[in-house]
Write an enzyme that holds these catalytic residues in place. Structure first.
Site, PDB file in Angstrom:
ATOM      1  N   LYS A 121      -1.364  16.727   6.009  1.00 11.14           N
ATOM      2  CA  LYS A 121      -0.942  15.885   7.129  1.00 11.14           C
ATOM      3  C   LYS A 121      -1.748  16.252   8.375  1.00 11.14           C
ATOM      4  O   LYS A 121      -1.889  17.434   8.705  1.00 11.14           O
ATOM      5  CB  LYS A 121       0.554  16.103   7.385  1.00 11.14           C
ATOM      6  CG  LYS A 121       1.094  15.213   8.481  1.00 11.14           C
ATOM      7  CD  LYS A 121       2.562  15.479   8.752  1.00 11.14           C
ATOM      8  CE  LYS A 121       2.986  14.675   9.973  1.00 11.14           C
ATOM      9  NZ  LYS A 121       4.298  15.069  10.465  1.00 11.14           N
TER      10      LYS A 121
ATOM     11  N   ILE B 146     -12.522  -7.580  -4.723  1.00 11.69           N
ATOM     12  CA  ILE B 146     -12.109  -7.754  -6.131  1.00 11.69           C
ATOM     13  C   ILE B 146     -12.411  -9.169  -6.600  1.00 11.69           C
ATOM     14  O   ILE B 146     -13.014  -9.388  -7.658  1.00 11.69           O
ATOM     15  CB  ILE B 146     -10.598  -7.457  -6.287  1.00 11.69           C
ATOM     16  CG1 ILE B 146     -10.281  -6.057  -5.750  1.00 11.69           C
ATOM     17  CG2 ILE B 146     -10.166  -7.587  -7.738  1.00 11.69           C
ATOM     18  CD1 ILE B 146      -8.786  -5.782  -5.584  1.00 11.69           C
TER      19      ILE B 146
ATOM     20  N   ASN C 167      -0.366  -3.898   5.182  1.00 17.82           N
ATOM     21  CA  ASN C 167      -0.195  -5.152   5.928  1.00 17.82           C
ATOM     22  C   ASN C 167       1.147  -5.777   5.565  1.00 17.82           C
ATOM     23  O   ASN C 167       1.907  -5.223   4.767  1.00 17.82           O
ATOM     24  CB  ASN C 167      -1.370  -6.102   5.655  1.00 17.82           C
ATOM     25  CG  ASN C 167      -1.494  -6.426   4.183  1.00 17.82           C
ATOM     26  OD1 ASN C 167      -0.600  -7.018   3.598  1.00 17.82           O
ATOM     27  ND2 ASN C 167      -2.601  -6.004   3.559  1.00 17.82           N
TER      28      ASN C 167
END
Ligand code: CTP
Length: 425
Positions: A305, A325, A226
């Site tokens: 891949k 977490i 992100n």
């Protein structure tokens, strides 16, 4: 010949060192070239700087250069007749908020240790009011000189005598050798001086911080991440360190320099971040979760891949949810019993107050910090909304470091008595 400073040093009084008057002492060493940049950096941070040089220092860099950069005449001799009372050593030290010797040579340390006073700089250090004018030393020397028992003994004793030793860098030295003893870089010394003057409301606390994005691998060359830059978390780590805490920063993949004095643990995935935090949470007294942890990861990362198979069909990816977490740490026995104070962050796109309040309860933390994700990711400034059981408080848009310092002060003020006493006992 006239000397022209390219900016008026006295005019810049808005920085972290605004209102501070620093006597910058240079003793002899090749690191004197860094003192020029340090002088500029101190002034840019808002300090006024008075330079005092030994005769040896003037062999390495001229007083003219230091005068131009500091915007003040440089003092090099105790016999300087510019002082009407002819007591430069008294006058200079009485005005100072701190004396910073950078570079501090091995010889100058030996002099300080013995209280010798046969030149202006050592005389001024000895004559300084010891309780109100701190002495900061930035050693600089060859690695063998630094490692010598005499130097190490002197360093130890100077600290026992009340001096603050700012440490040394390691690496390639002007003499061609490699090792410990280089003077710290000007930006590192600036950070240390700023931290030195900062109040210490987190002294004795051990602060654990997560920062940055996580990266969830799809295959060896692709992944999901992100836009979090890690800047806010790194600023919080710096601010907590400045406030006197021992700080451990668990960082996702970001390319930011580690703040001075902070222990950094680099991780990539949410699982690695979870493991790194779990291994350290028991030792912490404060946990601040600024990281933008990926909520999901591919159920099984491909070892090879993933290639196009020619069918025109995109591969079908299955996802599993990552462990939370913050919720795990906040739910631990230590957090529940008040031995660990937890702070969460929320990056939202809209309805900040409502989302932040709901998230605080969902995560089970006493304090949650809301911000608008698209307005903060990658930026150097931000605006925060602090939400606790009693209500909310806005911290208006400002530099992230400024906000981080405000947040740290808020956290320090909210620590339960049991934690505050923890270090006072
Ligand atoms: N957090 C965490 N571990 C996760 C997810 C989030 O520690 N797996 C922490 C973040 O560091 C932050 C807080 O939880 O302090 C809020 O994270 P956020 O992603 O905004 O909240 P979510 O619970 O994921 O809710 P949603 O994505 O639905 O807004």
């Amino acid at each position: 010949m006239s000397i022209q400073a390219n900016e008026s040093p006295e005019s810049s009084a808005t920085g972290d060192l605004a209102g501070k008057h620093i006597v910058l002492g240079l003793s002899g060493g090749i690191a004197c070239y860094k003192a020029a940049e340090l002088c500029r950096a101190l002034i840019k941070a808002g300090a006024t700087v008075q330079v005092v040089m030994t005769e040896a220092a003037a062999q390495f860099i001229t007083p003219v250069t230091m005068q131009a950069l500091s915007g003040r005449p440089v003092y090099t001799s105790q016999w300087d007749q510019r002082e009407t009372n002819n007591m430069a050593h008294i006058n200079l030290s009485r005005e100072a908020d701190a004396i910073l010797i950078a570079p501090c040579s091995a010889d100058f340390m030996a002099k300080l240790l013995h209280g010798r006073a046969d030149d202006l700089l050592s005389l001024m250090c000895l004559a300084r009011p010891i309780d109100s004018v701190p002495l900061l030393l930035a050693p600089a020397m060859n690695r063998e000189m630094y490692a010598h028992p005499a130097t190490q003994r002197n360093l130890f004793q100077l600290q026992a005598d009340g001096a603050t030793v700012l440490g040394v860098g390691s690496g390639f030295q002007a003499c061609g050798e490699t090792g410990d003893g280089r003077m710290l870089e000007p930006d590192q010394l600036l950070d240390d001086v700023i931290a030195f003057f900062a109040p210490k409301p987190l002294a004795g606390q051990r602060v654990l911080i997560t920062a940055g994005p996580t990266y969830e691998a799809i295959d060896p060359v692709r992944g999901i991440t992100n836009l979090s830059s890690g800047k806010m978390g790194f600023a919080v780590a710096r601010a907590a360190r400045e406030a006197g805490a021992e700080v451990t920063l668990v960082a996702g993949p970001v390319s930011l320099p580690t703040p001075r004095g902070v222990t950094r643990v680099d991780v990539k995935s949410a699982q690695q971040m979870f493991d790194a935090v779990s291994a350290r949470a028991d030792a912490a007294t404060v946990f601040i979760a600024t990281a933008a942890v990926a909520d999901w990861r591919p159920a099984a990362a491909s070892v090879q891949k993933i290639k196009k198979d020619g069918s025109g069909e995109a591969p079908q990816l299955a996802f599993v949810e990552n462990a939370d977490i913050l919720a795990a740490v906040a739910g631990s026995t230590r957090a529940q019993s008040g031995a660990l104070f937890c702070v969460g962050f929320a990056a939202e796109s809209h309805d900040l107050l409502a989302h932040a309040q709901a998230k605080r309860l969902k995560k089970g933390v006493p304090l949650l910090v809301g911000n608008i994700g698209p307005a903060t990711f990658g930026q150097d400034d931000n605006a925060l909304l602090l939400v606790d059981a009693a209500g909310s408080q806005e911290l208006p848009r400002a530099a992230k470091l400024h906000l981080a310092r405000q947040l740290v002060a808020t956290v320090a003020a909210r620590l339960p008595k049991t934690l505050k006493n923890h270090h006072e006992n």
